[in-house]
Design a protein around this motif. Structure first.
Motif, short mmCIF file in Angstrom:
data_model
loop_
_atom_site.label_atom_id
_atom_site.label_comp_id
_atom_site.label_asym_id
_atom_site.label_seq_id
_atom_site.Cartn_x
_atom_site.Cartn_y
_atom_site.Cartn_z
N PRO A 189 0.84 -1.21 0.00
CA PRO A 189 0.00 0.00 0.00
C PRO A 189 0.87 1.25 0.00
O PRO A 189 1.96 1.28 0.57
N SER A 190 0.38 2.26 -0.66
CA SER A 190 1.15 3.50 -0.72
C SER A 190 1.07 4.21 0.63
O SER A 190 0.12 4.06 1.38
N THR A 191 2.08 4.98 0.89
CA THR A 191 2.11 5.72 2.16
C THR A 191 1.13 6.89 2.07
O THR A 191 0.94 7.46 0.99
N PRO A 192 0.53 7.27 3.18
CA PRO A 192 -0.41 8.39 3.13
C PRO A 192 0.35 9.69 2.84
O PRO A 192 1.53 9.81 3.16
N PRO A 193 -0.31 10.64 2.25
CA PRO A 193 0.38 11.89 1.96
C PRO A 193 0.71 12.62 3.26
O PRO A 193 0.02 12.47 4.26
N PRO A 194 1.77 13.40 3.24
CA PRO A 194 2.12 14.12 4.47
C PRO A 194 1.05 15.17 4.78
O PRO A 194 0.34 15.63 3.89
N PRO A 195 0.91 15.52 6.05
CA PRO A 195 -0.10 16.52 6.40
C PRO A 195 0.26 17.87 5.77
O PRO A 195 1.42 18.16 5.54
#
Length: 72
Positions: free
Chosen positions: A31-37
């Motif tokens: 799974p791709s990493t979540p985008p940074p805040p």
């Protein structure tokens, strides 16, 4: 030519074991990493904070001066 049974077993084992790697599936991708805040603006209210603190400082200085004048 004499065929040795051990060679046949070894050849069959190599053939069948290598066939497993041909049909092996790599699986789903990780799974791709979540985008940074999102970055928070640091300078959004600094000017307002500076003006309010300056007004509060002037208010406190005048209050202290008025108290000293009243006690004299």
């Amino acid at each position: 030519m004499k065929i040795v049974p051990n060679r046949i077993i070894i050849i069959l084992a190599v053939f069948f074991l290598s066939a497993n790697t041909v049909f092996a599936d790599a699986g789903p991708p990780p799974p791709s990493t979540p985008p940074p805040p999102p970055g928070l603006p640091l300078d959004g209210g600094i000017l307002l904070l500076l003006v309010l603190s300056l007004c509060y400082g002037i208010y406190k200085i005048n209050k202290v001066k008025n108290i000293k004048k009243a006690s004299n």
